[in-house]
Design an enzyme around this catalytic site. Structure first.
Site, PDB file in Angstrom:
ATOM      1  N   HIS A 622       0.819  -1.218   0.000  1.00  0.00           N
ATOM      2  CA  HIS A 622       0.000   0.000   0.000  1.00  0.00           C
ATOM      3  C   HIS A 622       0.852   1.266   0.000  1.00  0.00           C
ATOM      4  O   HIS A 622       0.350   2.353  -0.294  1.00  0.00           O
ATOM      5  CB  HIS A 622      -0.991  -0.002   1.175  1.00  0.00           C
ATOM      6  CG  HIS A 622      -0.385   0.326   2.512  1.00  0.00           C
ATOM      7  ND1 HIS A 622      -0.064  -0.637   3.443  1.00  0.00           N
ATOM      8  CD2 HIS A 622      -0.063   1.507   3.080  1.00  0.00           C
ATOM      9  CE1 HIS A 622       0.424  -0.055   4.526  1.00  0.00           C
ATOM     10  NE2 HIS A 622       0.435   1.253   4.323  1.00  0.00           N
ATOM     11  N   ASP A 665      -0.356  -7.399   1.249  1.00  0.00           N
ATOM     12  CA  ASP A 665       0.213  -6.063   1.455  1.00  0.00           C
ATOM     13  C   ASP A 665       1.726  -6.137   1.661  1.00  0.00           C
ATOM     14  O   ASP A 665       2.262  -5.749   2.694  1.00  0.00           O
ATOM     15  CB  ASP A 665      -0.456  -5.401   2.655  1.00  0.00           C
ATOM     16  CG  ASP A 665      -0.125  -3.917   2.753  1.00  0.00           C
ATOM     17  OD1 ASP A 665       0.310  -3.329   1.732  1.00  0.00           O
ATOM     18  OD2 ASP A 665      -0.309  -3.348   3.849  1.00  0.00           O
ATOM     19  N   SER A 760       4.381   2.511   8.120  1.00  0.00           N
ATOM     20  CA  SER A 760       3.916   1.462   7.210  1.00  0.00           C
ATOM     21  C   SER A 760       5.070   0.935   6.372  1.00  0.00           C
ATOM     22  O   SER A 760       5.916   1.697   5.898  1.00  0.00           O
ATOM     23  CB  SER A 760       2.840   2.016   6.273  1.00  0.00           C
ATOM     24  OG  SER A 760       1.625   2.183   6.950  1.00  0.00           O
TER      25      SER A 760
END
EC number: 3.4.21.7
Length: 810
Positions: A622, A665, A760
């Site tokens: 992502h 992901d 992230s």
């Protein structure tokens, strides 16, 4: 001073078909007993020693200990209930289970516990006594019935169970109230259930605990040694209302088992407290308010919170009124709240007799620390070591020095105030050969720690080592040194640490031995009298000595210096702060050398990543949603500060992007040129394919992400988080079934510590034996550092085959 043991390779002795007698014993490595009544014998194996214990006629043998290198057997009348356990090197203690048990099976014919009062509270008469009652059963008439002291027994196979003659002249005998052993039934919530039921309530067959098929899970028996996760038997390792198991049905992950409750009262759980001791499982005070000031909901109520932590499901946890309790093994007492917006919280319980440990106040504005470029190591015998290593040579977690579970001991901070016995950190309070600790494995009392001796320059600031590329597999050099525990050492040292010459392995003088000879171990290199390690002793190479009064001793063989930087081994020791990237602490500069800052082509940090080889970075898919073009991204390596980059930082363009084909992901970035591996830039190690991190494993996250007003913004931060087994994480009150098998959870359920936006794609690494392994890629969460909402990470092990394939073919 107590002596200690090194790990023994029990498989050397437990031959197929000969191990059954040992099933009747509890074994503890590195333990001995202060014994008054004992015999010292020679035995060629553990089984032979056990046979001598069984055959003993002069006293009741309750335990024996076996010295492997000396082939010495000591049989004893005492066990841990009547004597003190101490540590001893190269010894395994075996205690008969029947004499440790305080419960009965069936009618208690074989009960050998120490209960000596009847159900009406009358003290038992000694079986050998004739007053006040002349006995029909005595040690002389029934020598095999265990009629010792005044303990309850069942010599006549009475259907009502163990009994005794009483000291009350008006009552000749009375029955004893002995609880049932949890084999055919369960007490409380079945936390100690030890039976063999292996089907669920709906009749599904249980999956074996050591299997990862059809359901991968984190309840790995070796990581939960005190939970008795045998075969596929129903167990309760995580505080459910009753035992359960993973099922062999691919469509049903787990289910509760139908274990009947025992009809006898449960065994005592030990003393109760009005203050906090340990994790508060025996707290019985009246605090009924959470840390945030919310009033607790009554345990018997289902409004506003619906739950299954009820007095009926947890009958032994004293879930009275709305008082804070810890029925399910949480880290502290807690309760459901009467606030419909806050499901549950921990409670603030005053500690028993000691103030809370203060945490170091970290200066958020401090510049990067000039930390020495060193591994965590110790000088001399390690008495001065004050590092934070808490893992043994075999990867076991250390027991806290202030804890008596699972091992009772006297090496406490109070008894050794100058030894630095903080938390569960490796120390050497008794001048042993190196730092050690008690372990959290009930069957291994203690082990040496996974630390090496400092070289002459380690421990002071030194010039950075030369730049080198990643190594191939290490091979021994011609130097007289060893790798690891020295099992492969083939050098020519032939004297012990005290300078005593070694006895030749083929010789039987001055010490006789039969296990470690050139004939029995032809591949162990037992030539002449050279130091060797044929049994994988974690203490390193050793030998039998030429001193008739010293059977064997260790040799002083140094570790071989690594010629390059290995994956997962930082050259700066991480801080490993125990605090709660939000609520963590500023990392030691360059202590997480695989950390990547993923940036836009204009230099703005927006995601993290992990260097896994000189040309490859792993991140979250992502993070790459805004642009499919590699030219949109670049990576920064070796940085500690997010903005004011240091001179040594490496900035490399991205040449290719690879998204995981099933849309997980996770993504790979190929760099336009290989990173230069230095002391500040080192890859993390990849896990084995499909490896599952055990629940409660302490791991680390790092990043420069959003800190929500906490300290340290702009500097690399770290936080220590426990892995939460997916079964627990998917409970209604946590993430309610959202976590997939290709993901893992980690976090403090109380909140306060988490990875946030900007983190992230960054790493979650776990320490395994001697290196950090990349187990997770930061993926998603419900909010940031919220209570009951742990972070979710892509489980890297599920994608190792894909990762290696992409790297190999591109």
């Amino acid at each position: 001073m107590e002596h200690k043991e090194v790990v023994l390779l029990l498989l050397l002795f437990l031959k197929s078909g000969q191990g059954e007698p040992l099933d009747d014993y509890v074994n503890t490595q590195g333990a001995s007993l202060f014994s008054v009544t004992k015999k010292q014998l020679r035995a060629g194996s553990i089984e032979e020693c056990a046979a001598k214990c069984e055959e003993e006629k002069e006293f009741t043998c309750r335990a024996f200990q076996y010295h492997s290198k000396e082939q010495q057997c000591v049989i004893m009348a005492e066990n841990r209930k009547s004597s003190i356990i101490i540590r001893m090197r190269d010894v395994v203690l075996f205690e008969k289970k029947v004499y440790l048990s305080e419960c009965k099976t069936g009618n208690g014919k074989n009960y050998r516990g120490t209960m000596s009062k009847t159900k009406n509270g009358i003290t038992c008469q000694k079986w050998s006594s004739t007053s006040p009652h002349r006995p029909r059963f005595s040690p002389a008439t029934h020598p095999s019935e265990g009629l010792e002291e005044n303990y309850c027994r069942n010599p006549d196979n009475d259907a009502q169970g163990p009994w005794c003659y009483t000291t009350d002249p008006e009552h000749r005998y009375d029955y004893c109230d002995i609880p049932e052993c949890e084999e055919a039934c369960m007490h409380c919530s079945g936390e100690n259930y030890d039976g063999k039921i292996s089907k669920t309530m709906s009749g599904l067959e249980c999956q074996a605990w050591d299997s990862q098929s059809p359901h991968a899970h984190g309840y790995i028996p070796s990581k939960f040694p005190n939970k008795n996760l045998k075969k596929n038997y129903c167990r309760n390792p995580d505080g459910e209302p009753r035992p359960w198991c993973f099922t062999t049905d691919p469509n049903k992950r787990w289910e509760l088992c139908d274990i009947p409750r025992c009809t006898t009262p449960p065994p005592s759980s030990g003393p109760t407290y009005q203050c906090l001791k340990g994790t508060g499982e025996n707290y019985r005070g009246n605090v009924a308010v959470t840390v945030s000031g919310h009033t607790c909901q009554r345990w018997s109520a289902q409004t506003p919170q619906t739950h299954n932590r009820t007095p009926e499901n947890f009958p032994c946890k004293n879930l009275d009124e709305n008082y804070c309790r810890n029925p399910d093994g949480e880290k502290a007492p807690w309760c459901y709240t009467t606030n419909s917006q806050v499901r549950w919280e921990y409670c603030k319980i005053p500690s028993c007799g000691s103030s809370p440990v203060s945490t170091e106040q970290l200066d958020p504005t401090a510049p990067p620390e000039l930390t020495p470029v060193v591994q965590d190591c110790y000088h001399g015998d390690g008495q001065s070591y004050r590092g934070t290593s808490s893992t043994t040579t075999t990867g076991k977690k250390c027991q806290s020095w202030s804890s008596m579970t699972p091992h009772w001991h006297q090496k406490t901070p109070e008894n050794y105030p100058d030894a630095g016995l903080t938390m569960n950190y490796c120390r050497n309070p008794d001048a042993d050969k190196g730092p050690w600790c008690f372990t959290t494995d009930p069957s291994v009392r203690w082990e040496y720690c996974n630390l090496k001796k400092c070289s002459g320059t380690e421990g002071s600031v030194v010039a950075p080592p030369p730049v080198v590329q990643l190594p191939n597999v290490e091979t021994p050099s011609e130097e007289d040194c060893m790798f690891g525990n020295g099992k492969g050492y083939r050098g020519k040292r032939a004297t012990t640490v005290t300078g005593t010459p070694c006895q030749e392995w083929a010789a039987q003088e001055p010490h006789r031995h039969s296990i470690f000879t050139p004939q029995t171990n032809p591949r162990a290199g037992l030539e002449k009298n050279y130091c060797r390690n044929p049994d994988g002793d974690e203490g390193g190479p050793w030998c039998y000595t030429t001193n008739p009064r010293k059977h064997y001793d260790y040799c002083d063989v140094p570790q071989c210096a690594s010629s390059s930087f290995d994956c997962g081994k930082p050259q700066v020791e991480p801080k490993k702060c125990p605090g709660r990237v939000v609520g963590g602490c500023v990392a030691n500069a360059h202590s997480w050398p695989w950390q990547v800052s993923l940036r836009t082509r204009f230099g703005t940090h927006f995601c993290g990543g992990t260097l896994i080889s000189p040309e490859w970075v792993l991140t979250a898919a992502h993070c790459l949603e805004k642009s499919p073009r590699p030219s949109s991204y670049k990576v920064i390596l070796g940085a500690h500060q997010e903005v004011n980059l240091e001179p040594h930082v490496q900035e490399i363009e991205v040449s290719r992007l690879f998204l995981e084909p099933t849309r997980a992901d996770i993504a790979l970035l190929k760099l336009s040129s290989p990173a230069v591996i230095t002391d500040k830039v080192i890859p993390a190690c990849l896990p084995s394919p499909n490896y599952v991190v055990a629940g409660r494993t302490e791991c680390f996250i790092t990043g420069w992400g959003e800190t929500q007003g906490t300290f340290g913004a702009g500097l690399l931060k770290e936080a220590q988080l426990p892995v939460i087994e997916n079964k627990v994480c998917n409970r209604y009150e946590f993430l309610n079934g959202r976590v997939k098998s290709t993901e893992l959870c980690a976090g403090h359920l109380a909140g306060g510590t988490d990875s946030c936006q900007g983190d992230s794609g960054g790493p979650l690494v776990c320490f395994e034996k001697d290196k950090y392994i990349l187990q997770g890629v930061t993926s998603w969460g419900l909010g940031c550092a919220r209570p009951n909402k742990p972070g979710v990470y892509v489980r890297v092990s599920r994608f190792v085959t894909w990762i290696e394939g992409v790297m190999r073919n591109n």
